[in-house]
Write a protein that holds these residues in place. Structure first.
Motif, PDB file in Angstrom:
ATOM      1  N   ASN A  22      29.156  -2.764  19.958  1.00  0.00           N
ATOM      2  CA  ASN A  22      30.507  -2.985  19.698  1.00  0.00           C
ATOM      3  C   ASN A  22      31.461  -3.613  19.000  1.00  0.00           C
ATOM      4  N   PHE A  23      31.135  -5.175  19.654  1.00  0.00           N
ATOM      5  CA  PHE A  23      31.662  -6.317  18.995  1.00  0.00           C
ATOM      6  C   PHE A  23      32.043  -6.562  17.450  1.00  0.00           C
ATOM      7  N   LEU A  24      31.124  -6.060  16.795  1.00  0.00           N
ATOM      8  CA  LEU A  24      31.218  -5.778  14.987  1.00  0.00           C
ATOM      9  C   LEU A  24      31.869  -4.679  14.627  1.00  0.00           C
ATOM     10  N   ASN A  25      32.102  -3.815  15.969  1.00  0.00           N
ATOM     11  CA  ASN A  25      32.831  -2.778  15.745  1.00  0.00           C
ATOM     12  C   ASN A  25      34.360  -2.877  15.993  1.00  0.00           C
ATOM     13  N   GLU A  26      34.478  -3.337  16.644  1.00  0.00           N
ATOM     14  CA  GLU A  26      35.826  -4.008  17.015  1.00  0.00           C
ATOM     15  C   GLU A  26      36.352  -5.214  15.289  1.00  0.00           C
ATOM     16  N   TYR A  27      35.581  -5.573  15.154  1.00  0.00           N
ATOM     17  CA  TYR A  27      36.126  -6.189  13.820  1.00  0.00           C
ATOM     18  C   TYR A  27      35.728  -5.335  11.964  1.00  0.00           C
ATOM     19  N   ASN A  28      35.923  -3.854  12.703  1.00  0.00           N
ATOM     20  CA  ASN A  28      35.543  -3.017  11.209  1.00  0.00           C
ATOM     21  C   ASN A  28      33.946  -2.991  10.559  1.00  0.00           C
ATOM     22  N   ILE A  29      33.134  -3.333  11.603  1.00  0.00           N
ATOM     23  CA  ILE A  29      31.608  -3.087  10.746  1.00  0.00           C
ATOM     24  C   ILE A  29      30.973  -2.413  11.645  1.00  0.00           C
ATOM     25  N   GLU A  30      30.146  -2.238  10.131  1.00  0.00           N
ATOM     26  CA  GLU A  30      29.075  -0.960  10.546  1.00  0.00           C
ATOM     27  C   GLU A  30      27.468  -1.596  11.032  1.00  0.00           C
ATOM     28  N   GLY A  31      27.379  -1.675  12.123  1.00  0.00           N
ATOM     29  CA  GLY A  31      25.474  -2.545  12.294  1.00  0.00           C
ATOM     30  C   GLY A  31      25.015  -1.059  12.731  1.00  0.00           C
ATOM     31  N   ARG A  32      24.046  -1.180  13.605  1.00  0.00           N
ATOM     32  CA  ARG A  32      22.587   0.131  13.940  1.00  0.00           C
ATOM     33  C   ARG A  32      22.223  -0.101  15.233  1.00  0.00           C
ATOM     34  N   HIS A  33      21.427   0.157  16.128  1.00  0.00           N
ATOM     35  CA  HIS A  33      20.208   0.649  16.388  1.00  0.00           C
ATOM     36  C   HIS A  33      19.437   0.624  15.571  1.00  0.00           C
ATOM     37  N   ILE A  34      18.201   0.163  16.415  1.00  0.00           N
ATOM     38  CA  ILE A  34      16.702   0.847  16.339  1.00  0.00           C
ATOM     39  C   ILE A  34      16.460   2.025  16.018  1.00  0.00           C
ATOM     40  N   TRP A  35      16.123   2.851  14.911  1.00  0.00           N
ATOM     41  CA  TRP A  35      15.127   4.164  15.339  1.00  0.00           C
ATOM     42  C   TRP A  35      15.038   4.124  16.741  1.00  0.00           C
ATOM     43  N   LYS A  36      15.828   5.142  17.692  1.00  0.00           N
ATOM     44  CA  LYS A  36      14.552   5.371  19.413  1.00  0.00           C
ATOM     45  C   LYS A  36      13.402   5.867  19.298  1.00  0.00           C
ATOM     46  N   PRO A  37      12.602   5.681  19.605  1.00  0.00           N
ATOM     47  CA  PRO A  37      11.323   5.925  18.993  1.00  0.00           C
ATOM     48  C   PRO A  37      11.545   7.128  19.672  1.00  0.00           C
TER      49      PRO A  37
ATOM     50  N   VAL B 286      -1.297   0.646  22.973  1.00  0.00           N
ATOM     51  CA  VAL B 286      -2.091  -0.659  23.914  1.00  0.00           C
ATOM     52  C   VAL B 286      -1.461  -1.511  24.902  1.00  0.00           C
ATOM     53  N   LYS B 287      -0.023  -1.276  25.051  1.00  0.00           N
ATOM     54  CA  LYS B 287       0.874  -1.852  25.430  1.00  0.00           C
ATOM     55  C   LYS B 287       1.403  -1.721  26.827  1.00  0.00           C
ATOM     56  N   ASN B 288       1.446  -2.486  27.763  1.00  0.00           N
ATOM     57  CA  ASN B 288       1.790  -1.602  28.742  1.00  0.00           C
ATOM     58  C   ASN B 288       3.531  -1.595  28.578  1.00  0.00           C
ATOM     59  N   GLU B 289       3.882  -2.566  27.851  1.00  0.00           N
ATOM     60  CA  GLU B 289       5.586  -1.938  27.282  1.00  0.00           C
ATOM     61  C   GLU B 289       5.457  -1.821  25.915  1.00  0.00           C
ATOM     62  N   PRO B 290       5.301  -0.288  25.877  1.00  0.00           N
ATOM     63  CA  PRO B 290       5.432  -0.393  24.065  1.00  0.00           C
ATOM     64  C   PRO B 290       5.908  -0.805  23.179  1.00  0.00           C
ATOM     65  N   VAL B 291       5.909  -1.291  21.772  1.00  0.00           N
ATOM     66  CA  VAL B 291       6.001  -1.970  21.079  1.00  0.00           C
ATOM     67  C   VAL B 291       7.598  -1.562  20.518  1.00  0.00           C
ATOM     68  N   ALA B 292       6.995  -0.075  20.139  1.00  0.00           N
ATOM     69  CA  ALA B 292       8.592   0.678  19.382  1.00  0.00           C
ATOM     70  C   ALA B 292       9.638   0.917  20.721  1.00  0.00           C
ATOM     71  N   GLU B 293       9.637   0.669  21.797  1.00  0.00           N
ATOM     72  CA  GLU B 293      10.462   0.506  23.260  1.00  0.00           C
ATOM     73  C   GLU B 293      11.177  -0.453  23.126  1.00  0.00           C
ATOM     74  N   LYS B 294      10.821  -2.271  23.045  1.00  0.00           N
ATOM     75  CA  LYS B 294      10.955  -3.390  23.040  1.00  0.00           C
ATOM     76  C   LYS B 294      12.150  -3.348  21.203  1.00  0.00           C
ATOM     77  N   ILE B 295      11.211  -3.042  20.791  1.00  0.00           N
ATOM     78  CA  ILE B 295      12.257  -2.441  19.577  1.00  0.00           C
ATOM     79  C   ILE B 295      13.680  -2.267  18.894  1.00  0.00           C
ATOM     80  N   PHE B 296      13.545  -1.304  19.787  1.00  0.00           N
ATOM     81  CA  PHE B 296      14.559  -0.206  20.355  1.00  0.00           C
ATOM     82  C   PHE B 296      15.476  -0.852  21.428  1.00  0.00           C
ATOM     83  N   ASN B 297      15.750  -1.700  22.270  1.00  0.00           N
ATOM     84  CA  ASN B 297      16.014  -2.166  23.506  1.00  0.00           C
ATOM     85  C   ASN B 297      16.256  -3.299  23.084  1.00  0.00           C
ATOM     86  N   GLU B 298      15.581  -4.069  22.476  1.00  0.00           N
ATOM     87  CA  GLU B 298      16.486  -5.358  22.002  1.00  0.00           C
ATOM     88  C   GLU B 298      16.472  -5.161  20.558  1.00  0.00           C
ATOM     89  N   GLY B 299      16.241  -4.642  19.596  1.00  0.00           N
ATOM     90  CA  GLY B 299      16.536  -4.635  18.112  1.00  0.00           C
ATOM     91  C   GLY B 299      18.563  -4.059  17.594  1.00  0.00           C
TER      92      GLY B 299
END
Ligand SMILES: *Cc1c(COP(=O)(O)O)cnc(C)c1O
Length: 383
Positions: A314-329, A344-357
């Motif tokens: 959202n912050f980048l958007n205010e400066y007219n910059i396009e960013g993107r979320h990581i693909w939602k798993p 094999v993970k309790n917190e799947p890596v695919a979800e972690k990178i989506f949530n934090e990336g």
């Protein structure tokens, strides 16, 4: 803020012409080859084979990367109801063709090193499937954001269990792993030339195979499966998936500058790392034996920083910059709510990178000044 705001929108990944494309398009017009086949298509395929640099590989240009995945599944004779292993952390185009065939994707988690298919999670899925008596015959592995999957491990597992490997290298043209180019691993490789990929044909894709017969069959399938006969004769189901001779002209011009595009994107990535080292952003390290094209510069915002990807976007958007979320798993997509997922993970890596990336602006035609401006704005966000 006003003096840092971009006047024109700064895109995440924009087309970047070499200037030579028009030459090949004009040739198509001169020859009146305004059709979905022709000299530009042949030349583009030939140049790609040369670029990929392996003996006995064949390239078949198509209307999209999605079409190429679909044709790979058709060539492997995927049946309705059959299960297919697929990376979860990817764009939906990796898995949609499984649904076209009424087959059933079984999603596999990522490893944190590459964000690509985790060999341990794959083995866990295979063990579970073994118990049901049927291990899927086909696996679609993705080279996410231009980083190769660890094919030494994935291929070994596939060989052990007789699984055919389709490598979705749509984001990884120009990358390599252990000296081999992405797109050449597995039974089939898939490339995409969509508008936002590292090179574009305005829209298009390619199937890479190691068998001349398969390439010939693929070409037939994408031409409505027309048989050799004096009239239109058809014995199997075909598609209209050919690449236009105009698009291929763009592709020829683009392939000439692929290495420059890779270098530009890698430079952006290195610059982000350098300029943003005092922010909480975590960039991946370059891995041994892996050369990433850095199609998109990605980073994690650790939870502890109390900042969320959406806030930065959202912050980048205010400066007219396009960013993107990581693909939602894909295993968290409503359309796949009934599908299995193995990790094999309790917190799947695919979800972690989506949530934090996040994905940061990565266009090869972004200037050094624009890039520094983006970095300043990101620094401001974390202040
Ligand atoms: C872009 C992309 C595709 C599909 O390619 P199209 O040419 O857009 O159909 C497939 N897989 C991944 C991972 C992609 O990023």
């Amino acid at each position: 803020m006003s003096n840092l705001k971009f006047e024109n929108r700064l895109f995440l990944s924009s087309p970047h012409m070499s200037g030579n494309e028009m030459k090949y398009i004009e040739k198509a017009f001169e020859d009146n080859f305004i059709v979905p086949l022709g000299p530009n298509v042949n030349e583009f395929e030939k140049n790609m084979v040369q670029y990929l640099g392996e003996k006995d590989i064949y390239a078949v240009a198509m209307s999209s990367g999605t079409a190429a995945i679909h044709i790979a599944l058709r060539l492997l004779d995927i049946q309705p109801g059959e299960e297919v292993f697929c990376s979860s952390a990817t764009f939906i185009a990796s898995a949609n063709p499984i649904l076209y065939e009424k087959a059933v994707p079984v999603f596999i988690d990522s490893e944190i090193e590459t964000w690509n298919m985790c060999p341990e999670s794959l083995l866990k899925a295979i063990e579970a499937k073994k118990k049901t008596g049927k291990i899927p015959r086909v696996l679609i592995a993705v080279d996410l954001f231009g980083t190769s999957a660890q094919y030494n491990k994935i291929q070994e597992i596939c060989q052990q269990y007789n699984i055919e490997l389709i490598c979705d290298a749509a984001e990884a043209l120009g990358s390599n792993y252990q000296g081999r180019k992405c797109g050449t691993f597995g039974r089939f490789g898939i490339l995409s030339f969509n508008g936002n990929k590292i090179i574009t044909t305005s829209g298009g894709g390619m199937l890479i195979t190691h068998s001349k017969e398969e390439a010939t069959h693929a070409l037939k399938l994408i031409t409505q499966a027309r048989d050799h006969a004096p009239y239109y004769l058809h014995t199997e189901l075909g598609f209209n998936y050919r690449m236009s001779n105009i698009s291929a002209g763009i592709g020829i011009g683009q392939l000439e500058v692929l290495n420059d595009r890779v270098n530009a994107r890698r430079a952006h990535y290195d610059n982000y790392k350098k300029e943003l080292k005092n922010t909480p952003l975590v960039f991946a390290q370059d891995l041994d034996h892996t050369f990433a094209n850095r199609w998109l510069s990605t980073a994690l915002i650790p939870k502890e920083s109390n900042k969320m990807p959406k806030d930065l976007l959202n912050f980048l958007n205010e400066y007219n910059i396009e960013g993107r979320h990581i693909w939602k798993p894909l295993h968290t997509q409503p359309i796949f709510s009934e599908n299995e997922f193995f990790s094999v993970k309790n917190e799947p890596v695919a979800e972690k990178i989506f949530n934090e990336g996040i994905c940061l602006p990565s266009s090869s035609n972004m200037t050094k000044e624009e890039h520094l401006q983006v970095c300043k704005i990101i620094q401001l966000f974390f202040q």
